[in-house]
Design a protein around this motif. Sequence first.
Motif, short mmCIF file in Angstrom:
data_model
loop_
_atom_site.label_atom_id
_atom_site.label_comp_id
_atom_site.label_asym_id
_atom_site.label_seq_id
_atom_site.Cartn_x
_atom_site.Cartn_y
_atom_site.Cartn_z
N LYS A 42 -50.58 21.46 -25.08
CA LYS A 42 -51.02 20.71 -23.77
C LYS A 42 -52.71 21.09 -24.82
N GLU A 43 -53.60 20.55 -24.25
CA GLU A 43 -54.57 20.43 -24.81
C GLU A 43 -55.03 21.54 -24.89
N PRO A 44 -56.75 22.13 -25.26
CA PRO A 44 -56.83 23.04 -25.08
C PRO A 44 -57.88 22.91 -23.78
N GLN B 37 -56.21 19.19 -34.73
CA GLN B 37 -55.12 20.15 -34.60
C GLN B 37 -53.63 19.58 -35.07
N THR B 38 -53.85 20.49 -36.63
CA THR B 38 -52.07 21.01 -36.74
C THR B 38 -51.98 22.33 -36.23
N GLY B 104 -58.78 15.54 -24.05
CA GLY B 104 -58.01 14.40 -23.35
C GLY B 104 -56.28 14.80 -23.89
N PRO B 105 -54.82 14.60 -23.58
CA PRO B 105 -53.43 14.82 -24.47
C PRO B 105 -53.27 14.96 -25.87
N GLY B 106 -53.80 14.33 -25.90
CA GLY B 106 -54.32 13.59 -27.82
C GLY B 106 -53.37 12.90 -27.91
N THR B 107 -53.58 12.01 -29.18
CA THR B 107 -52.65 11.57 -29.95
C THR B 107 -52.24 12.25 -31.37
N ARG B 108 -50.78 12.41 -30.88
CA ARG B 108 -49.86 12.89 -31.86
C ARG B 108 -49.27 11.71 -33.09
#
Lengths: 109, 112
Positions: A42-44, B37-38, B104-108
């Motif tokens: 999940k996001e921080p 982020q890794t 946001g939920p991010g893009t992987r």
Amino acid sequence: RKEVEQDPGPFNVPEGATVAFNCTYSNSASQSFFWYRQDCRKEPKLLMSVYSSGNEDGRFTAQLNRASQYISLLIRDSKLSDSATYLCVVEGGVNKFYFGSGTKLNVKP
Amino acid sequence: DTGVSQNPRHKITKRGQNVTFRCDPISEHNRLYWYRQTLGQGPEFLTYFQNEAQLEKSRLLSDRFSAERPKGSFSTLEIQRTEQGDSAMYLCASSPTSWEQFFGPGTRLTVL
């Protein structure tokens, strides 16, 4: 040297325990400090800001020690739902934020 | 849902291809951040916008990376000539002030 350093853990504690995390930072000029929580995949999300005088929000207490350049997070009466990674965040310049690698907490029944 | 949205959620590409990600911040948040982020690491700051102006850029952001925020609304992050080391989660966050950031939920991204 990293801007922000944290013990990666994991910290494995039983429900109801008190647990504390520390985080050290390298820039003595930093003015803003935060703790974020990140659940797996999940996001921080912001947990709390850290003020010079310390602050408390329910079971969570954050402290700042400028002389030793560290911040701490204390969690009392741990719940299963507290299991997450806790990220220490330090503002290293105007609107530039450095995140630690996170400390993983596992609260077990 | 009035939170930060990111698209696509997942992207698989071959090495050498270009990719572009989009971030739609919370309405009226004038500050927008990009992070990478890794696994096992915290988010690493990439760049910061205040409205449409890009005010901070990490040295992590090589010449292959570019970000824009036209009109101070949504933002795009483009990576040219992707490398396997670019594989990571790319997170966008917006903020109305200088402290709390909403992610946001991010893009992987996976680069093969």
